[in-house]
Design a protein around this motif. Structure first.
Motif, PDB file in Angstrom:
ATOM      1  N   TYR A 575     -10.711  35.481 -10.708  1.00  0.00           N
ATOM      2  CA  TYR A 575     -11.030  34.365 -11.608  1.00  0.00           C
ATOM      3  C   TYR A 575     -10.279  34.580 -12.932  1.00  0.00           C
ATOM      4  N   SER A 576     -10.269  33.545 -13.761  1.00  0.00           N
ATOM      5  CA  SER A 576      -9.533  33.584 -15.043  1.00  0.00           C
ATOM      6  C   SER A 576      -8.058  33.901 -14.812  1.00  0.00           C
ATOM      7  N   LYS A 577      -7.518  33.431 -13.701  1.00  0.00           N
ATOM      8  CA  LYS A 577      -6.098  33.616 -13.408  1.00  0.00           C
ATOM      9  C   LYS A 577      -5.454  32.239 -13.266  1.00  0.00           C
ATOM     10  N   LEU A 578      -4.172  32.111 -13.665  1.00  0.00           N
ATOM     11  CA  LEU A 578      -3.462  30.853 -13.482  1.00  0.00           C
ATOM     12  C   LEU A 578      -3.009  30.767 -12.030  1.00  0.00           C
ATOM     13  N   ASN A 579      -3.200  29.602 -11.439  1.00  0.00           N
ATOM     14  CA  ASN A 579      -2.797  29.418 -10.045  1.00  0.00           C
ATOM     15  C   ASN A 579      -1.616  28.456  -9.989  1.00  0.00           C
ATOM     16  N   LYS A 580      -0.533  28.871  -9.332  1.00  0.00           N
ATOM     17  CA  LYS A 580       0.662  28.034  -9.237  1.00  0.00           C
ATOM     18  C   LYS A 580       0.820  27.504  -7.818  1.00  0.00           C
ATOM     19  N   ASP A 581       1.464  26.332  -7.717  1.00  0.00           N
ATOM     20  CA  ASP A 581       1.794  25.838  -6.386  1.00  0.00           C
ATOM     21  C   ASP A 581       3.142  26.424  -5.937  1.00  0.00           C
ATOM     22  N   GLU A 582       3.673  25.908  -4.807  1.00  0.00           N
ATOM     23  CA  GLU A 582       4.881  26.498  -4.229  1.00  0.00           C
ATOM     24  C   GLU A 582       6.087  26.409  -5.179  1.00  0.00           C
ATOM     25  N   THR A 583       6.117  25.357  -6.019  1.00  0.00           N
ATOM     26  CA  THR A 583       7.281  25.160  -6.898  1.00  0.00           C
ATOM     27  C   THR A 583       7.178  25.972  -8.186  1.00  0.00           C
ATOM     28  N   GLY A 584       6.076  26.719  -8.354  1.00  0.00           N
ATOM     29  CA  GLY A 584       5.902  27.488  -9.585  1.00  0.00           C
ATOM     30  C   GLY A 584       5.167  26.721 -10.675  1.00  0.00           C
ATOM     31  N   TYR A 585       4.724  25.476 -10.345  1.00  0.00           N
ATOM     32  CA  TYR A 585       4.008  24.663 -11.326  1.00  0.00           C
ATOM     33  C   TYR A 585       2.547  25.120 -11.396  1.00  0.00           C
ATOM     34  N   VAL A 586       2.023  25.325 -12.610  1.00  0.00           N
ATOM     35  CA  VAL A 586       0.637  25.768 -12.763  1.00  0.00           C
ATOM     36  C   VAL A 586      -0.300  24.608 -12.428  1.00  0.00           C
ATOM     37  N   ILE A 587      -1.224  24.831 -11.487  1.00  0.00           N
ATOM     38  CA  ILE A 587      -2.166  23.774 -11.085  1.00  0.00           C
ATOM     39  C   ILE A 587      -3.205  23.622 -12.187  1.00  0.00           C
ATOM     40  N   PRO A 588      -3.307  22.450 -12.828  1.00  0.00           N
ATOM     41  CA  PRO A 588      -4.245  22.297 -13.952  1.00  0.00           C
ATOM     42  C   PRO A 588      -5.699  22.372 -13.488  1.00  0.00           C
ATOM     43  N   GLY A 589      -6.536  22.953 -14.335  1.00  0.00           N
ATOM     44  CA  GLY A 589      -7.971  23.023 -14.060  1.00  0.00           C
ATOM     45  C   GLY A 589      -8.340  24.008 -12.973  1.00  0.00           C
ATOM     46  N   GLN A 590      -7.385  24.803 -12.509  1.00  0.00           N
ATOM     47  CA  GLN A 590      -7.692  25.769 -11.446  1.00  0.00           C
ATOM     48  C   GLN A 590      -7.545  27.179 -12.012  1.00  0.00           C
ATOM     49  N   ASP A 591      -8.687  27.754 -12.418  1.00  0.00           N
ATOM     50  CA  ASP A 591      -8.664  29.063 -13.082  1.00  0.00           C
ATOM     51  C   ASP A 591      -9.011  30.190 -12.118  1.00  0.00           C
ATOM     52  N   PHE A 592      -8.649  30.008 -10.846  1.00  0.00           N
ATOM     53  CA  PHE A 592      -8.964  31.043  -9.855  1.00  0.00           C
ATOM     54  C   PHE A 592      -7.893  31.018  -8.779  1.00  0.00           C
ATOM     55  N   ILE A 593      -7.752  32.154  -8.075  1.00  0.00           N
ATOM     56  CA  ILE A 593      -6.796  32.220  -6.975  1.00  0.00           C
ATOM     57  C   ILE A 593      -7.569  32.619  -5.714  1.00  0.00           C
ATOM     58  N   PRO A 594      -7.601  31.738  -4.704  1.00  0.00           N
ATOM     59  CA  PRO A 594      -8.339  32.079  -3.473  1.00  0.00           C
ATOM     60  C   PRO A 594      -7.773  33.324  -2.801  1.00  0.00           C
ATOM     61  N   GLN A 595      -8.616  33.958  -1.992  1.00  0.00           N
ATOM     62  CA  GLN A 595      -8.190  35.173  -1.273  1.00  0.00           C
ATOM     63  C   GLN A 595      -7.037  34.900  -0.313  1.00  0.00           C
ATOM     64  N   THR A 596      -6.849  33.640   0.066  1.00  0.00           N
ATOM     65  CA  THR A 596      -5.842  33.303   1.074  1.00  0.00           C
ATOM     66  C   THR A 596      -4.455  33.094   0.465  1.00  0.00           C
ATOM     67  N   VAL A 597      -4.313  33.152  -0.874  1.00  0.00           N
ATOM     68  CA  VAL A 597      -3.009  32.941  -1.517  1.00  0.00           C
ATOM     69  C   VAL A 597      -2.271  34.278  -1.583  1.00  0.00           C
ATOM     70  N   PRO A 598      -1.029  34.332  -1.030  1.00  0.00           N
ATOM     71  CA  PRO A 598      -0.282  35.599  -1.077  1.00  0.00           C
ATOM     72  C   PRO A 598      -0.040  36.060  -2.509  1.00  0.00           C
ATOM     73  N   LEU A 599       0.035  37.354  -2.691  1.00  0.00           N
ATOM     74  CA  LEU A 599       0.167  37.927  -4.036  1.00  0.00           C
ATOM     75  C   LEU A 599       1.482  37.548  -4.710  1.00  0.00           C
ATOM     76  N   LYS A 600       2.586  37.459  -3.956  1.00  0.00           N
ATOM     77  CA  LYS A 600       3.902  37.276  -4.563  1.00  0.00           C
ATOM     78  C   LYS A 600       3.967  36.021  -5.423  1.00  0.00           C
ATOM     79  N   GLU A 601       3.271  34.978  -5.021  1.00  0.00           N
ATOM     80  CA  GLU A 601       3.359  33.713  -5.752  1.00  0.00           C
ATOM     81  C   GLU A 601       2.862  33.828  -7.189  1.00  0.00           C
ATOM     82  N   ASN A 602       2.036  34.836  -7.440  1.00  0.00           N
ATOM     83  CA  ASN A 602       1.414  34.909  -8.764  1.00  0.00           C
ATOM     84  C   ASN A 602       1.687  36.236  -9.450  1.00  0.00           C
ATOM     85  N   GLU A 603       2.793  36.882  -9.068  1.00  0.00           N
ATOM     86  CA  GLU A 603       3.081  38.212  -9.615  1.00  0.00           C
ATOM     87  C   GLU A 603       3.151  38.212 -11.137  1.00  0.00           C
TER      88      GLU A 603
END
Length: 608
Positions: A575-603
């Motif tokens: 929680y309290s982490k920025l979550n990005k989509d595939e293009t590197g764009y930060v998803i607004p209002g999403q302050d968490f990263i689900p367990q299913t998101v690979p680590l590399k996308e948010n290094e």
């Protein structure tokens, strides 16, 4: 388990994601689907809870107004309250069955039965439990034991009356008191079946957690809920058989003339043939389960509270590994502290000092958990929904109830207050109320997962919370002082002791709080059952949680995921982490990263 066998387990489970259409009986009654079984446990537990709460209201009215006749007594107790005056022997029966129902049939089943079943497969990424059939058998044994316990209330001579701890000789001699007859036999049969149910359930939970985790779900990526359920199941497997042996020996003493727990007994001048047994042996066997049982009830609640608090604080849980270590430490220590229930049984003072030491040790992992919960919500972005409020209240009652445990865990201090209301105040706060708060937090939080995306009414939840929280302290806080004044427990009236006359008004206040708190549960019942059918449908992940269960379909399918099971790449508290989509764009209002998101996308964020 090796990566290869893990892949096989995942592939094997992907083979049968879809099932043929089920009949009403196979879907709702003899279901092998863990989600349906969890609903069965919860609704059975709620029904048993209504009986348990009603009993407590009846005996509280008797204590508060001992000379008054009440029509409600005659309605519910029939011949045991002719003219509205409660028979003294049925008072003890009410206390006995209330304790039994609340500890075993509401808290054990409502927490382990409901939430272990619901969450273990969903949060570890499994299609179902290791054995759906055993899971179904486990529920039906629980249901049968519940029915037998309720039927024991209607026995001619009265239900079991030896206290919920059923100490001999009251429980071992059918002729001892009216409640020692058939009612006591049914109590023992019911409990033996209940233990069989718990053991089957526990073995299923352990095997499922160890063998059916999805790819990437290592033990250190498990949510704290699963750790709590897993360790709870292990404690159950270790300690429940001991109570089963005690119950079987008690049945043999009662019906087959053995003398495990009886020795040199006289009834009305007649010398019984029993010799060589010891009632203290029964106490040892009972409390060897009885104390771990406290943690069988409280550990699942702790796991639920950890999950709800992290989610609603929008912060990672503080000290994840310390939380796991404290769960393991509590589990180990819970098996070597049972003697503190027996300080007044004539125990050797040296042995008493050993149990005092181990009992006070258990305060350390408990304190670690309390500090970590407080630190988790510290400076968090708190979402004050009903589940979060009940979780915070859990920490409050756990601390206030736990502090008095330090007094009761010290043999020199315990002897003074052991058989008084002080003990009732302590264990109701630390175990009863805290566990109920954990149960309610879980119901409000995972209701959408149980009932196909529907949400409970939040405003009714707030009303339920505030009246319950104030009422619970109103009942049990004054009991500490009544207990320190020496008021003994399990007496149906204290009018014969002028010394206690000054405490009568406090008992009235406690009873008024008890009636109000019991009445407000009607709001919860309405909210719960109404929301099952008419609740607002929420989003797929209503609390913006990171864990796997919110990736499963909202509609119940036997197999949880419509397609392959998601893989896990990270721990469950990002929680309290920025979550990005595939293009590197930060998803607004999403302050968490689900367990299913690979680590590399948010290094970048993780390194930052």
């Amino acid at each position: 388990m090796s990566a290869h066998t893990e892949d096989l387990a995942v592939d094997h489970h992907d083979d049968h994601g879809h099932h043929h259409e089920q009949t009403f009986i196979s879907k709702y009654i003899f279901s092998t689907d863990h989600k349906m079984i969890s609903r069965q446990y919860l609704i059975t537990g709620i029904f048993m809870g209504i009986i348990g709460i009603l009993m407590s209201v009846l005996f509280r009215m008797q204590i508060a107004w001992p000379e008054e006749p009440f029509t409600i007594f005659e309605i519910f107790l029939g011949k045991w309250a002719e003219g509205g005056v409660m028979d003294p022997s049925v008072y003890l029966a009410l206390v006995t069955i209330h304790g039994t129902i609340m500890v075993f049939f509401v808290l054990t089943a409502g927490l382990s039965g409901t939430f272990s079943n619901l969450l273990i497969p969903l949060q570890i990424g499994a299609r179902d439990m290791a054995s759906g059939f055993l899971n179904m058998v486990s529920y039906w044994l629980f249901f049968i034991s519940s029915v037998i316990m309720v039927l024991s209330l209607f026995v001619e001579a009265g239900p079991a009356s030896a206290g919920w701890t059923v100490y001999p000789p009251l429980s071992a001699l059918p002729q001892a008191i009216p409640g020692s007859g058939t009612g006591m036999t049914l109590w023992l049969v019911s409990l033996a079946i209940f233990i069989a149910s718990s053991l089957l359930g526990s073995l299923n939970y352990i095997v499922t957690t160890l063998n059916l985790r999805t790819k990437g779900m290592s033990m250190t990526r498990l949510p704290l809920t699963i750790w709590a359920f897993f360790v709870t199941a292990i404690i159950g497997v270790v300690s429940f058989p001991v109570l089963l042996s005690a119950a079987l020996m008690l049945i043999m003493d009662r019906s087959f003339g053995t003398s495990f727990f009886l020795s040199d007994i006289y009834i009305a001048g007649e010398v019984l043939h029993n010799q060589g047994g010891s009632p203290v042996l029964f106490e040892h066997l009972f409390w060897f389960l009885g104390h771990p049982e406290v943690y069988i009830v409280i550990l699942p609640a702790m796991g639920i509270v950890s999950e709800v608090m992290a989610t609603n604080s929008r912060k990672p849980i503080f000290g994840y590994r310390a939380m796991i270590a404290s769960i393991l430490a509590i589990a180990f220590l819970s098996t070597i502290v049972w003697g503190h229930h027996m300080f007044v049984s004539g125990m050797n003072p040296f042995l008493g000092s050993v149990f005092t030491f181990t009992t006070l040790l258990i305060a350390i992992p408990s304190a670690v958990k309390a500090f970590n919960w407080i630190t988790t919500i510290w400076k968090g972005n708190l979402q004050m929904n009903p589940a979060m409020l009940f979780s915070i209240a859990f920490v409050s009652t756990f601390i206030t109830g736990g502090l008095t445990g330090i007094i009761l865990g010290d043999s020199a201090l315990d002897i003074n207050v052991h058989d008084t209301y002080f003990v009732i105040a302590h264990f109701h706060l630390v175990m009863g109320i805290s566990a109920v708060y954990g149960l309610l937090a879980g119901v409000y939080h995972w209701f959408p997962k149980m009932f196909e995306g529907r949400l409970m009414n939040k405003n009714l939840g707030y009303v339920h919370f505030w009246v319950t929280a104030i009422g619970a302290y109103g009942i049990f806080f004054p009991m500490h002082f009544v207990g320190m004044a020496g008021l003994p427990r399990r007496y149906y009236t204290n009018t014969n002791f002028p010394y206690f006359d000054d405490l009568a008004d406090i008992n009235v206040v406690i009873t008024i709080f008890a009636i109000i708190t019991a009445a407000i549960q009607v709001v919860f019942l309405y909210n719960f059952f109404h929301s099952i059918f008419y609740g607002k449908i929420g989003p797929k992940n209503p609390w913006k949680s990171t864990t796997l269960e919110w990736t499963a379909e909202m509609k119940h399918i036997h197999g949880n995921w419509d397609g392959p099971i998601p893989h896990v790449y990270r721990w469950p508290y990002d929680y309290s982490k920025l979550n990005k989509d595939e293009t590197g764009y930060v998803i607004p209002g999403q302050d968490f990263i689900p367990q299913t998101v690979p680590l590399k996308e948010n290094e970048d964020e993780l390194n930052h």
